[in-house]
Design a protein around this motif. Structure first.
Motif, PDB file in Angstrom:
ATOM      1  N   MET A   1       0.833  -1.219   0.413  1.00 38.95           N
ATOM      2  CA  MET A   1       0.018  -0.484   0.138  1.00 38.95           C
ATOM      3  C   MET A   1       1.198   1.202   0.074  1.00 38.95           C
ATOM      4  O   MET A   1       1.757   1.020   0.806  1.00 38.95           O
ATOM      5  CB  MET A   1      -0.893   0.096   1.271  1.00 38.95           C
ATOM      6  CG  MET A   1      -1.892   1.350   1.018  1.00 38.95           C
ATOM      7  SD  MET A   1      -3.506   1.019   3.024  1.00 38.95           S
ATOM      8  CE  MET A   1      -3.566  -0.084   2.555  1.00 38.95           C
ATOM      9  N   THR A   2       0.655   2.373  -0.971  1.00 39.83           N
ATOM     10  CA  THR A   2       1.219   3.686  -0.432  1.00 39.83           C
ATOM     11  C   THR A   2       1.165   3.958   0.352  1.00 39.83           C
ATOM     12  O   THR A   2      -0.055   3.912   0.962  1.00 39.83           O
ATOM     13  CB  THR A   2       0.575   4.163  -1.914  1.00 39.83           C
ATOM     14  OG1 THR A   2      -0.166   4.454  -2.300  1.00 39.83           O
ATOM     15  CG2 THR A   2       1.270   3.538  -3.072  1.00 39.83           C
ATOM     16  N   ARG A   3       1.930   5.194   0.826  1.00 41.89           N
ATOM     17  CA  ARG A   3       1.579   6.185   1.411  1.00 41.89           C
ATOM     18  C   ARG A   3       0.815   6.892   2.187  1.00 41.89           C
ATOM     19  O   ARG A   3      -0.158   6.864   2.221  1.00 41.89           O
ATOM     20  CB  ARG A   3       3.047   7.174   1.844  1.00 41.89           C
ATOM     21  CG  ARG A   3       2.825   8.031   2.481  1.00 41.89           C
ATOM     22  CD  ARG A   3       4.264   9.330   2.194  1.00 41.89           C
ATOM     23  NE  ARG A   3       3.692   9.967   3.673  1.00 41.89           N
ATOM     24  CZ  ARG A   3       3.943  11.411   3.390  1.00 41.89           C
ATOM     25  NH1 ARG A   3       3.706  10.954   1.892  1.00 41.89           N
ATOM     26  NH2 ARG A   3       3.853  12.696   4.033  1.00 41.89           N
ATOM     27  N   ASN A   4       0.650   7.444   0.601  1.00 41.22           N
ATOM     28  CA  ASN A   4      -0.854   8.078   0.497  1.00 41.22           C
ATOM     29  C   ASN A   4      -2.142   7.483   0.600  1.00 41.22           C
ATOM     30  O   ASN A   4      -3.239   8.073   1.401  1.00 41.22           O
ATOM     31  CB  ASN A   4      -0.488   9.090  -0.641  1.00 41.22           C
ATOM     32  CG  ASN A   4       0.352  10.351  -1.209  1.00 41.22           C
ATOM     33  OD1 ASN A   4       0.443  10.772  -0.131  1.00 41.22           O
ATOM     34  ND2 ASN A   4       0.579  10.494  -2.604  1.00 41.22           N
ATOM     35  N   LYS A   5      -1.725   6.459  -0.122  1.00 39.79           N
ATOM     36  CA  LYS A   5      -3.158   6.016   0.623  1.00 39.79           C
ATOM     37  C   LYS A   5      -3.605   5.180   2.024  1.00 39.79           C
ATOM     38  O   LYS A   5      -4.924   5.170   2.383  1.00 39.79           O
ATOM     39  CB  LYS A   5      -3.170   4.318  -0.159  1.00 39.79           C
ATOM     40  CG  LYS A   5      -4.415   4.012  -0.720  1.00 39.79           C
ATOM     41  CD  LYS A   5      -4.623   2.638  -1.919  1.00 39.79           C
ATOM     42  CE  LYS A   5      -5.758   1.700  -1.963  1.00 39.79           C
ATOM     43  NZ  LYS A   5      -5.937   0.647  -2.835  1.00 39.79           N
ATOM     44  N   LEU A   6      -2.802   5.069   2.552  1.00 41.34           N
ATOM     45  CA  LEU A   6      -2.726   4.614   3.457  1.00 41.34           C
ATOM     46  C   LEU A   6      -3.014   5.736   4.324  1.00 41.34           C
ATOM     47  O   LEU A   6      -3.946   5.608   5.735  1.00 41.34           O
ATOM     48  CB  LEU A   6      -0.908   3.679   4.361  1.00 41.34           C
ATOM     49  CG  LEU A   6      -1.139   3.706   5.983  1.00 41.34           C
ATOM     50  CD1 LEU A   6      -2.333   2.223   6.348  1.00 41.34           C
ATOM     51  CD2 LEU A   6       0.768   3.111   6.165  1.00 41.34           C
ATOM     52  N   TYR A   7      -2.317   7.152   4.312  1.00 43.34           N
ATOM     53  CA  TYR A   7      -2.569   7.901   5.182  1.00 43.34           C
ATOM     54  C   TYR A   7      -4.061   8.416   4.888  1.00 43.34           C
ATOM     55  O   TYR A   7      -4.551   8.778   6.061  1.00 43.34           O
ATOM     56  CB  TYR A   7      -1.452   9.157   4.898  1.00 43.34           C
ATOM     57  CG  TYR A   7      -0.560   8.989   5.288  1.00 43.34           C
ATOM     58  CD1 TYR A   7       0.307   7.348   5.954  1.00 43.34           C
ATOM     59  CD2 TYR A   7       0.680  10.102   5.727  1.00 43.34           C
ATOM     60  CE1 TYR A   7       1.358   7.612   6.455  1.00 43.34           C
ATOM     61  CE2 TYR A   7       2.326   9.930   5.818  1.00 43.34           C
ATOM     62  CZ  TYR A   7       2.452   8.943   6.846  1.00 43.34           C
ATOM     63  OH  TYR A   7       3.886   8.925   7.246  1.00 43.34           O
ATOM     64  N   SER A   8      -4.574   8.595   3.663  1.00 40.70           N
ATOM     65  CA  SER A   8      -5.826   8.333   3.224  1.00 40.70           C
ATOM     66  C   SER A   8      -6.821   7.543   4.046  1.00 40.70           C
ATOM     67  O   SER A   8      -8.015   8.265   4.805  1.00 40.70           O
ATOM     68  CB  SER A   8      -6.306   8.670   1.849  1.00 40.70           C
ATOM     69  OG  SER A   8      -5.085   9.529   1.108  1.00 40.70           O
ATOM     70  N   LEU A   9      -6.582   6.039   3.849  1.00 40.37           N
ATOM     71  CA  LEU A   9      -7.484   5.683   4.713  1.00 40.37           C
ATOM     72  C   LEU A   9      -7.411   5.281   6.255  1.00 40.37           C
ATOM     73  O   LEU A   9      -8.739   5.976   6.465  1.00 40.37           O
ATOM     74  CB  LEU A   9      -7.122   4.481   3.782  1.00 40.37           C
ATOM     75  CG  LEU A   9      -7.096   3.815   3.020  1.00 40.37           C
ATOM     76  CD1 LEU A   9      -7.031   1.950   2.474  1.00 40.37           C
ATOM     77  CD2 LEU A   9      -8.747   3.218   2.779  1.00 40.37           C
ATOM     78  N   LEU A  10      -6.666   5.876   6.358  1.00 35.17           N
ATOM     79  CA  LEU A  10      -6.250   6.027   8.362  1.00 35.17           C
ATOM     80  C   LEU A  10      -6.806   7.182   8.762  1.00 35.17           C
ATOM     81  O   LEU A  10      -7.813   7.456   9.549  1.00 35.17           O
ATOM     82  CB  LEU A  10      -4.905   6.145   8.723  1.00 35.17           C
ATOM     83  CG  LEU A  10      -3.959   4.627   8.651  1.00 35.17           C
ATOM     84  CD1 LEU A  10      -2.891   4.936   8.937  1.00 35.17           C
ATOM     85  CD2 LEU A  10      -5.244   3.283   9.636  1.00 35.17           C
ATOM     86  N   LEU A  11      -6.971   8.099   8.115  1.00 33.37           N
ATOM     87  CA  LEU A  11      -7.338   9.672   8.266  1.00 33.37           C
ATOM     88  C   LEU A  11      -9.175   9.456   8.149  1.00 33.37           C
ATOM     89  O   LEU A  11      -9.573   9.898   8.681  1.00 33.37           O
ATOM     90  CB  LEU A  11      -6.850  10.994   7.268  1.00 33.37           C
ATOM     91  CG  LEU A  11      -5.653  11.607   8.015  1.00 33.37           C
ATOM     92  CD1 LEU A  11      -4.851  11.956   7.040  1.00 33.37           C
ATOM     93  CD2 LEU A  11      -5.608  11.482   9.459  1.00 33.37           C
ATOM     94  N   ILE A  12      -9.473   9.148   7.047  1.00 30.44           N
ATOM     95  CA  ILE A  12     -10.983   8.701   6.429  1.00 30.44           C
ATOM     96  C   ILE A  12     -11.955   7.718   8.286  1.00 30.44           C
ATOM     97  O   ILE A  12     -12.667   8.180   8.317  1.00 30.44           O
ATOM     98  CB  ILE A  12     -10.818   8.118   5.009  1.00 30.44           C
ATOM     99  CG1 ILE A  12     -10.315   8.916   4.448  1.00 30.44           C
ATOM    100  CG2 ILE A  12     -12.561   7.475   5.624  1.00 30.44           C
ATOM    101  CD1 ILE A  12     -10.854   8.192   3.412  1.00 30.44           C
ATOM    102  N   ALA A  13     -10.512   6.928   8.507  1.00 25.48           N
ATOM    103  CA  ALA A  13     -11.438   6.281   9.481  1.00 25.48           C
ATOM    104  C   ALA A  13     -11.098   6.478  10.823  1.00 25.48           C
ATOM    105  O   ALA A  13     -12.226   6.625  11.672  1.00 25.48           O
ATOM    106  CB  ALA A  13     -10.155   4.874   9.764  1.00 25.48           C
ATOM    107  N   CYS A  14     -10.499   7.304  11.643  1.00 26.71           N
ATOM    108  CA  CYS A  14     -10.213   8.118  12.539  1.00 26.71           C
ATOM    109  C   CYS A  14     -11.755   9.586  12.174  1.00 26.71           C
ATOM    110  O   CYS A  14     -12.366   9.828  13.049  1.00 26.71           O
ATOM    111  CB  CYS A  14      -9.021   8.857  12.646  1.00 26.71           C
ATOM    112  SG  CYS A  14      -7.775   7.957  13.330  1.00 26.71           S
ATOM    113  N   PHE A  15     -11.683  10.223  10.845  1.00 26.40           N
ATOM    114  CA  PHE A  15     -12.807  11.344  10.761  1.00 26.40           C
ATOM    115  C   PHE A  15     -14.457  10.325  10.926  1.00 26.40           C
ATOM    116  O   PHE A  15     -14.870  11.044  11.574  1.00 26.40           O
ATOM    117  CB  PHE A  15     -12.646  11.702   9.472  1.00 26.40           C
ATOM    118  CG  PHE A  15     -14.071  12.467   9.418  1.00 26.40           C
ATOM    119  CD1 PHE A  15     -13.787  13.621  10.041  1.00 26.40           C
ATOM    120  CD2 PHE A  15     -15.167  11.787   8.664  1.00 26.40           C
ATOM    121  CE1 PHE A  15     -15.156  14.967   9.744  1.00 26.40           C
ATOM    122  CE2 PHE A  15     -16.489  13.432   7.786  1.00 26.40           C
ATOM    123  CZ  PHE A  15     -16.180  14.111   8.836  1.00 26.40           C
TER     124      PHE A  15
END
Length: 134
Positions: A1-15
């Protein structure tokens, strides 16, 4: 998984998690509405049942009560607090410290000797939830 995809998924999950916590703090309490599919189908709690209530208790400073409801609550609250700050710091500073730590942790979690211990923790937590349910 790319850095940007991981960061996006985790930020969406936290939101989503923060949104649900906000909803729970402002919603009229209704014991008949349950989110847990396992509990809805079987009538018995899953290992994570009570995590939202545990996080809400932590937000009120009730650490002992939170642990009694579900010890996973402290883990979830810690992750939801630290993760967005760490990711935003990486984005602003143009670093990959979280991504590097994630990759190392993922490799560690895949080691065969650690898996039984983690499974045991989940099973013990499930036993605790079942014990409280009875």
């Amino acid at each position: 998984m790319t850095r940007n995809k991981l960061y996006s998924l985790l930020l969406i999950a936290c939101f989503a998690g923060f949104s649900y916590l906000f909803y729970q703090t402002h919603a009229v309490q209704n014991d008949t509405v349950r989110v847990c599919i396992i509990k809805n189908v079987t009538g018995y709690p899953c290992p994570s049942c009570g995590t939202t209530r545990a996080v809400l208790l932590l937000m009120k400073g009730k650490i002992t009560e939170s642990l009694l409801v579900n010890p996973f609550g402290i883990l979830v609250a810690t992750i939801m607090t630290v993760l967005p700050i760490w990711i935003f710091a990486d984005i602003v500073l143009q670093k990959e410290t979280f991504y590097i730590r994630y990759k190392k942790t993922e490799a560690l979690l895949r080691t065969p000797r650690l898996a039984p211990f983690l499974v045991l923790l989940v099973v013990l937590n499930w036993i605790w939830n079942l014990y409280k349910h009875l």
